[in-house]
Design a protein around this motif. Structure first.
Motif, PDB file in Angstrom:
ATOM      1  N   LYS A   7       0.811  -1.211   0.000  1.00 48.77           N
ATOM      2  CA  LYS A   7       0.000   0.000   0.000  1.00 48.77           C
ATOM      3  C   LYS A   7       0.849   1.267   0.000  1.00 48.77           C
ATOM      4  O   LYS A   7       0.533   2.226  -0.701  1.00 48.77           O
ATOM      5  CB  LYS A   7      -0.952   0.004   1.191  1.00 48.77           C
ATOM      6  CG  LYS A   7      -2.047  -1.019   1.077  1.00 48.77           C
ATOM      7  CD  LYS A   7      -2.973  -0.968   2.262  1.00 48.77           C
ATOM      8  CE  LYS A   7      -4.032  -2.039   2.155  1.00 48.77           C
ATOM      9  NZ  LYS A   7      -4.947  -2.026   3.299  1.00 48.77           N
ATOM     10  N   SER A   8       1.934   1.267   0.754  1.00 44.89           N
ATOM     11  CA  SER A   8       2.770   2.476   0.805  1.00 44.89           C
ATOM     12  C   SER A   8       3.404   2.765  -0.554  1.00 44.89           C
ATOM     13  O   SER A   8       3.561   3.924  -0.927  1.00 44.89           O
ATOM     14  CB  SER A   8       3.837   2.351   1.890  1.00 44.89           C
ATOM     15  OG  SER A   8       4.708   1.265   1.629  1.00 44.89           O
ATOM     16  N   ALA A   9       3.743   1.723  -1.314  1.00 47.46           N
ATOM     17  CA  ALA A   9       4.310   1.927  -2.649  1.00 47.46           C
ATOM     18  C   ALA A   9       3.270   2.512  -3.589  1.00 47.46           C
ATOM     19  O   ALA A   9       3.580   3.370  -4.423  1.00 47.46           O
ATOM     20  CB  ALA A   9       4.854   0.610  -3.201  1.00 47.46           C
ATOM     21  N   LYS A  11       0.694   4.354  -2.630  1.00 49.99           N
ATOM     22  CA  LYS A  11       0.503   5.739  -2.181  1.00 49.99           C
ATOM     23  C   LYS A  11       1.619   6.634  -2.712  1.00 49.99           C
ATOM     24  O   LYS A  11       1.379   7.771  -3.132  1.00 49.99           O
ATOM     25  CB  LYS A  11       0.457   5.812  -0.660  1.00 49.99           C
ATOM     26  CG  LYS A  11      -0.814   5.259  -0.070  1.00 49.99           C
ATOM     27  CD  LYS A  11      -0.777   5.346   1.452  1.00 49.99           C
ATOM     28  CE  LYS A  11      -2.009   4.724   2.061  1.00 49.99           C
ATOM     29  NZ  LYS A  11      -1.993   4.771   3.529  1.00 49.99           N
ATOM     30  N   ASP A  12       2.856   6.139  -2.687  1.00 50.13           N
ATOM     31  CA  ASP A  12       3.984   6.920  -3.211  1.00 50.13           C
ATOM     32  C   ASP A  12       3.842   7.165  -4.705  1.00 50.13           C
ATOM     33  O   ASP A  12       4.101   8.268  -5.193  1.00 50.13           O
ATOM     34  CB  ASP A  12       5.311   6.202  -2.938  1.00 50.13           C
ATOM     35  CG  ASP A  12       5.697   6.206  -1.474  1.00 50.13           C
ATOM     36  OD1 ASP A  12       5.104   6.979  -0.686  1.00 50.13           O
ATOM     37  OD2 ASP A  12       6.603   5.425  -1.105  1.00 50.13           O
ATOM     38  N   GLN A  13       3.445   6.124  -5.437  1.00 52.38           N
ATOM     39  CA  GLN A  13       3.309   6.238  -6.887  1.00 52.38           C
ATOM     40  C   GLN A  13       2.184   7.199  -7.269  1.00 52.38           C
ATOM     41  O   GLN A  13       2.267   7.918  -8.257  1.00 52.38           O
ATOM     42  CB  GLN A  13       3.057   4.854  -7.495  1.00 52.38           C
ATOM     43  CG  GLN A  13       2.986   4.835  -8.994  1.00 52.38           C
ATOM     44  CD  GLN A  13       4.315   5.127  -9.655  1.00 52.38           C
ATOM     45  OE1 GLN A  13       5.369   4.801  -9.130  1.00 52.38           O
ATOM     46  NE2 GLN A  13       4.273   5.763 -10.810  1.00 52.38           N
ATOM     47  N   ALA A  15       1.040   9.810  -5.522  1.00 50.17           N
ATOM     48  CA  ALA A  15       1.175  10.846  -4.499  1.00 50.17           C
ATOM     49  C   ALA A  15       0.233  12.029  -4.709  1.00 50.17           C
ATOM     50  O   ALA A  15      -0.223  12.635  -3.741  1.00 50.17           O
ATOM     51  CB  ALA A  15       2.618  11.337  -4.441  1.00 50.17           C
ATOM     52  N   ASP A  16      -0.069  12.353  -5.947  1.00 42.50           N
ATOM     53  CA  ASP A  16      -0.929  13.496  -6.230  1.00 42.50           C
ATOM     54  C   ASP A  16      -2.406  13.135  -6.285  1.00 42.50           C
ATOM     55  O   ASP A  16      -3.244  13.976  -6.622  1.00 42.50           O
ATOM     56  CB  ASP A  16      -0.522  14.145  -7.558  1.00 42.50           C
ATOM     57  CG  ASP A  16       0.875  14.736  -7.504  1.00 42.50           C
ATOM     58  OD1 ASP A  16       1.332  15.071  -6.397  1.00 42.50           O
ATOM     59  OD2 ASP A  16       1.513  14.844  -8.559  1.00 42.50           O
ATOM     60  N   TYR A  24      -7.303  -0.806  -3.124  1.00 42.78           N
ATOM     61  CA  TYR A  24      -6.223  -1.755  -2.858  1.00 42.78           C
ATOM     62  C   TYR A  24      -6.689  -3.197  -3.049  1.00 42.78           C
ATOM     63  O   TYR A  24      -5.960  -4.018  -3.626  1.00 42.78           O
ATOM     64  CB  TYR A  24      -5.663  -1.554  -1.454  1.00 42.78           C
ATOM     65  CG  TYR A  24      -5.086  -0.175  -1.248  1.00 42.78           C
ATOM     66  CD1 TYR A  24      -3.903   0.204  -1.868  1.00 42.78           C
ATOM     67  CD2 TYR A  24      -5.729   0.747  -0.454  1.00 42.78           C
ATOM     68  CE1 TYR A  24      -3.370   1.469  -1.691  1.00 42.78           C
ATOM     69  CE2 TYR A  24      -5.204   2.020  -0.263  1.00 42.78           C
ATOM     70  CZ  TYR A  24      -4.021   2.376  -0.888  1.00 42.78           C
ATOM     71  OH  TYR A  24      -3.510   3.634  -0.713  1.00 42.78           O
TER      72      TYR A  24
END
Length: 55
Positions: A7-9, A11-13, A15-16, A24
């Motif tokens: 999930k964090s990856a 969210k990073d991808q 980001a906007d 998910y």
């Protein structure tokens, strides 16, 4: 079912963008389907190794 995504990856991808909670699960399901199809294609070609071309 095992989570196939991080999930964090995601969210990073994205980001906007805002990401809904059910996104998910849907993405994880799509990845599981993709992996199943790739494995089936490798087996159909008498291989035990899944390769990029199986995608």
């Amino acid at each position: 079912m095992t989570d196939l995504i991080v999930k964090s990856a995601i969210k990073d991808q994205l980001a906007d963008q805002n990401v809904s909670a059910d996104f998910y699960d849907a993405l994880d399901s799509e990845v599981a389907d993709l992996l199943e199809k790739a494995a089936r294609r490798a087996n159909d070609n008498d291989r035990k190794t899944v390769q990029p071309r199986d995608l």
